[in-house]
Design an enzyme around this catalytic site. Structure first.
Site, PDB file in Angstrom:
ATOM      1  N   ARG A 109       0.815  -1.213   0.000  1.00  0.00           N
ATOM      2  CA  ARG A 109       0.000   0.000   0.000  1.00  0.00           C
ATOM      3  C   ARG A 109       0.847   1.260   0.000  1.00  0.00           C
ATOM      4  O   ARG A 109       0.539   2.242  -0.692  1.00  0.00           O
ATOM      5  CB  ARG A 109      -0.962  -0.013   1.197  1.00  0.00           C
ATOM      6  CG  ARG A 109      -1.872   1.193   1.336  1.00  0.00           C
ATOM      7  CD  ARG A 109      -2.492   1.663   0.031  1.00  0.00           C
ATOM      8  NE  ARG A 109      -3.089   0.603  -0.753  1.00  0.00           N
ATOM      9  CZ  ARG A 109      -3.356   0.692  -2.048  1.00  0.00           C
ATOM     10  NH1 ARG A 109      -3.045   1.798  -2.720  1.00  0.00           N
ATOM     11  NH2 ARG A 109      -3.902  -0.311  -2.696  1.00  0.00           N
ATOM     12  N   LYS A 144       1.207  25.349  -2.805  1.00  0.00           N
ATOM     13  CA  LYS A 144      -0.042  24.682  -2.420  1.00  0.00           C
ATOM     14  C   LYS A 144       0.139  23.169  -2.559  1.00  0.00           C
ATOM     15  O   LYS A 144      -0.425  22.516  -3.434  1.00  0.00           O
ATOM     16  CB  LYS A 144      -1.198  25.189  -3.275  1.00  0.00           C
ATOM     17  CG  LYS A 144      -1.510  26.659  -3.042  1.00  0.00           C
ATOM     18  CD  LYS A 144      -2.627  27.149  -3.944  1.00  0.00           C
ATOM     19  CE  LYS A 144      -2.905  28.631  -3.720  1.00  0.00           C
ATOM     20  NZ  LYS A 144      -3.963  29.151  -4.625  1.00  0.00           N
ATOM     21  N   LYS A 176       3.520  39.808  -1.398  1.00  0.00           N
ATOM     22  CA  LYS A 176       2.116  39.679  -1.740  1.00  0.00           C
ATOM     23  C   LYS A 176       1.308  40.829  -1.125  1.00  0.00           C
ATOM     24  O   LYS A 176       1.850  41.640  -0.366  1.00  0.00           O
ATOM     25  CB  LYS A 176       1.598  38.309  -1.283  1.00  0.00           C
ATOM     26  CG  LYS A 176       2.338  37.143  -1.954  1.00  0.00           C
ATOM     27  CD  LYS A 176       1.906  35.805  -1.404  1.00  0.00           C
ATOM     28  CE  LYS A 176       0.523  35.414  -1.889  1.00  0.00           C
ATOM     29  NZ  LYS A 176       0.507  35.091  -3.331  1.00  0.00           N
ATOM     30  N   GLU A 219       3.894  40.619  -6.214  1.00  0.00           N
ATOM     31  CA  GLU A 219       2.550  40.418  -6.760  1.00  0.00           C
ATOM     32  C   GLU A 219       1.841  41.771  -6.867  1.00  0.00           C
ATOM     33  O   GLU A 219       1.864  42.566  -5.931  1.00  0.00           O
ATOM     34  CB  GLU A 219       1.770  39.487  -5.835  1.00  0.00           C
ATOM     35  CG  GLU A 219       0.312  39.301  -6.191  1.00  0.00           C
ATOM     36  CD  GLU A 219      -0.421  38.514  -5.114  1.00  0.00           C
ATOM     37  OE1 GLU A 219      -0.259  37.280  -5.080  1.00  0.00           O
ATOM     38  OE2 GLU A 219      -1.128  39.142  -4.294  1.00  0.00           O
ATOM     39  N   ASP A 240      -1.630  39.134 -10.718  1.00  0.00           N
ATOM     40  CA  ASP A 240      -2.592  38.269 -10.036  1.00  0.00           C
ATOM     41  C   ASP A 240      -4.017  38.534 -10.508  1.00  0.00           C
ATOM     42  O   ASP A 240      -4.535  39.647 -10.376  1.00  0.00           O
ATOM     43  CB  ASP A 240      -2.495  38.489  -8.524  1.00  0.00           C
ATOM     44  CG  ASP A 240      -3.348  37.512  -7.741  1.00  0.00           C
ATOM     45  OD1 ASP A 240      -3.371  36.324  -8.104  1.00  0.00           O
ATOM     46  OD2 ASP A 240      -3.999  37.942  -6.771  1.00  0.00           O
TER      47      ASP A 240
END
Length: 309
Positions: A109, A144, A176, A219, A240
């Protein structure tokens, strides 16, 4: 600019993978054994299996298969029949494993979980890469990723023909909107141009230069903000959630200015939107979907008896 487009696993990835396999072993066995296998299978039984894709896809993870076997301390031998990055055909074996059947059943597995996940990411990435062939755009992943799996999942992206954005907060400046808002004062957020200037100065200072990242990216979310920051000269400006017409305008403005700054499109990047985004002329496209939307490729063990006792 650092080129991440390689499908060679490295020492950091090996360390992560081995840690994950040890965690998987703990999840399955704790301080006990595989009771079903021990109950039913003779301890000296020998056998083997082939790892076979049930669907077409892109191979990723075979390079780490020996590390998985080693962490199980298993009496098993591995033969690799494919190469990471290669297109897979249904029912055509990508690897064979022979040895103690108890060990094989216990490790089954974990082996399939790792390889299926990585092949799924590589397969999805390849579909995105194929959609932008013929354009100047390069495809990048994001942070992510599944906690603990980042280096391994980013490896799978490379196997699918994509490239890696920064691996973590430690290896690149990425300014950001939240950074701008929280770095400001009572009169408002910090201007994008001021933030970019500060990051470039920090990078180029002698303070901890050995560990300072080489890339400065910022950004922006409007053409006005973009025009403000372009003259500062960060390495990359991330556009963005720009509309297609605004992406085209930003590219034209950058080119007319003769700036070497690379432009990256991000936001709403899907398999049915990426071609139009690439056609605007941006240099880079980043998408978190490559890792957080990927579906594991269906792989299975096809068993055979080695007739050894």
């Amino acid at each position: 600019m650092k080129d991440y487009a390689t499908v060679e696993p490295d020492a950091a990835m090996e360390s992560n993978l081995r840690s994950l396999v040890r965690l998987s072993i703990t999840e399955d066995l704790r301080d006990a054994v595989d009771w079903t296998t021990v109950c039913l299978i003779d301890p000296n039984r020998r056998g083997g299996c082939q790892i076979v894709p049930r669907k077409s896809g892109v191979c990723a993870g075979l390079a780490v298969l020996p590390w998985i076997i080693e962490e199980f301390d298993a009496d098993l031998n591995v033969q690799i029949h494919s190469t990471d990055g290669e297109q897979l055909e249904p029912k055509k074996a990508i690897a064979s494993i022979e040895g103690n059947v108890r060990d094989l059943l216990t490790a089954e597995r974990t082996i399939l979980n790792v390889l299926s996940r990585l092949c799924g990411i590589a397969t999805l990435t390849k579909s995105y890469v194929d959609a932008i062939v013929g354009t100047k755009s390069r495809l990048y992943d994001t942070r992510k990723t599944t906690p603990g799996w980042r280096l391994i999942e980013k490896y799978a992206v490379r196997c699918g023909g994509g490239q890696n954005h920064r691996s973590g907060l430690y290896d690149g400046f990425l300014i950001k909107d939240n950074h701008l808002a929280l770095a400001g004062d009572a009169n408002g957020p910090m201007a994008a141009s001021a933030a970019a200037e500060r990051a470039l100065a920090w990078r180029d200072s002698t303070v901890d230069r050995m560990h300072a990242p080489s890339i400065v990216e910022i950004e922006v979310d409007s053409l006005e903000q973009f025009r403000d920051v372009l003259p500062v000269g960060p390495d990359i400006i991330l556009l963005d959630n720009f509309r297609l017409e605004d992406l085209r305008e930003a590219v034209a403005y950058r080119d007319q200015a003769g700036s070497p700054v690379e432009l990256e499109a991000s936001g709403n990047v899907k398999i049915d939107t990426i071609a139009a985004i690439a056609a605007t002329g941006v240099d880079r496209i980043s998408s978190g979907a490559l890792t957080h939307q990927a579906t594991s490729l269906d792989l299975g063990f096809d068993w055979f008896d080695t007739n050894a006792s």
